[in-house]
Design a protein around this motif. Structure first.
Motif, mmCIF file in Angstrom:
data_model
loop_
_atom_site.group_PDB
_atom_site.id
_atom_site.type_symbol
_atom_site.label_atom_id
_atom_site.label_comp_id
_atom_site.label_asym_id
_atom_site.label_seq_id
_atom_site.Cartn_x
_atom_site.Cartn_y
_atom_site.Cartn_z
ATOM 1 N N GLY A 185 1.264 -1.071 0.181
ATOM 2 C CA GLY A 185 -0.335 0.169 0.017
ATOM 3 C C GLY A 185 1.469 1.678 0.161
ATOM 4 N N THR A 241 -2.950 9.237 10.317
ATOM 5 C CA THR A 241 -4.422 7.929 10.271
ATOM 6 C C THR A 241 -5.130 8.076 11.379
ATOM 7 O OG1 THR A 241 -3.418 6.213 10.807
ATOM 8 C CG2 THR A 241 -2.903 6.147 8.059
ATOM 9 N N THR A 256 -11.228 9.521 3.122
ATOM 10 C CA THR A 256 -11.104 7.431 3.835
ATOM 11 C C THR A 256 -10.686 7.164 2.627
ATOM 12 O OG1 THR A 256 -13.692 8.567 4.087
ATOM 13 C CG2 THR A 256 -13.455 6.349 3.781
ATOM 14 N N LEU A 257 -10.882 6.057 2.496
ATOM 15 C CA LEU A 257 -9.628 5.464 2.168
ATOM 16 C C LEU A 257 -10.899 3.894 1.888
ATOM 17 C CD1 LEU A 257 -6.674 4.324 4.980
ATOM 18 C CD2 LEU A 257 -6.555 5.768 2.564
ATOM 19 N N ALA A 297 -7.461 -0.061 -0.256
ATOM 20 C CA ALA A 297 -6.046 0.585 0.216
ATOM 21 C C ALA A 297 -6.289 0.585 2.232
ATOM 22 C CB ALA A 297 -6.363 1.825 0.211
ATOM 23 N N LEU A 298 -6.883 -0.119 2.398
ATOM 24 C CA LEU A 298 -6.403 -0.556 3.933
ATOM 25 C C LEU A 298 -5.441 -1.268 4.439
ATOM 26 C CD1 LEU A 298 -9.976 -1.126 4.991
ATOM 27 C CD2 LEU A 298 -8.471 0.623 5.470
ATOM 28 N N CYS A 315 -14.988 3.675 9.128
ATOM 29 C CA CYS A 315 -13.893 3.875 8.376
ATOM 30 C C CYS A 315 -12.768 4.559 8.385
ATOM 31 C CB CYS A 315 -14.299 4.472 7.097
ATOM 32 S SG CYS A 315 -14.559 6.687 7.460
ATOM 33 N N ARG A 320 -7.014 8.580 6.353
ATOM 34 C CA ARG A 320 -6.004 9.083 5.865
ATOM 35 C C ARG A 320 -5.501 10.408 4.947
ATOM 36 N NH1 ARG A 320 -1.765 9.017 2.030
ATOM 37 N NH2 ARG A 320 0.364 8.511 2.663
#
Length: 186
Positions: free
Chosen positions: A82, A127, A148-149, A153-154, A176, A179
């Motif tokens: 990521g 984050t 919001t990821l 993408a987490l 959620c 980041r």
């Protein structure tokens, strides 16, 4: 609204005051029927605040003789793949402002200070996890530069945080991870 609130590192002797700030701040959840139980839920323990104070990742806004707001965070190294893989990030565990001081820019000042500290330490991002649909959660953080990821993408760390929250009763579908980049990483 004022945006020049003096943010400073929390002192060890203030750690015991922070749970009361969080409890007072959390009372607003009583206005959301299915989340009202959070107003009476557990808060971040003093020991966790002390650890953040020792690490230099807990900041307060003091007004008079009291603490009007705080932000407690922890440095984490992103694992897996990521955008931040292998890089340090500052993860916000709790930010609270007393009801009497909400809506005056203290939360924004705390976030800006944390982001500046993260950038000064060459971290990649700040984050946090929060509620998607609560006005003073994700929409507030979005106005402060957080994105919001999407699930894809987490990072494994953020997936773990969200899973632990769900295991403690927070509704996973409403949570959620967000980041905010703070430094260009090459």
């Amino acid at each position: 609204m004022r945006d020049d609130w003096p943010v400073r590192p929390a002192r060890r002797d203030e750690a015991a005051l922070l749970p009361a700030v969080e409890t007072a701040s959390g009372a607003v959840f009583r206005t959301i029927p299915d989340l009202a139980w959070l107003a009476d839920g557990d808060v971040m323990p003093v020991a966790a605040h002390l650890a953040a104070i020792e690490a230099g990742t807990c900041w307060v806004v003091a007004v008079g003789d009291g603490i009007a707001g705080f932000l407690s965070a922890r440095v984490a190294i992103e694992d897996g793949a990521g955008i931040d893989a292998g890089l340090a990030v500052l993860h916000v565990w709790e930010m609270s402002v007393t009801p009497a001081h909400q809506g005056r820019g203290m939360g924004r000042a705390l976030l800006e200070h944390a982001a500046a500290c993260a950038e000064a330490q060459a971290m990649a991002a700040v984050t946090l996890t929060t509620f998607r649909d609560v006005a003073w959660n994700a929409p507030f953080y979005a106005r402060a530069g957080f994105a919001t990821l999407p699930d894809a993408a987490l990072t494994p760390r953020l997936r773990g945080v969200l899973a632990a929250e769900a295991a403690h009763g927070l509704p996973a579908a409403r949570r959620c991870a967000m980041r905010r980049a703070v430094a260009a990483v090459f």
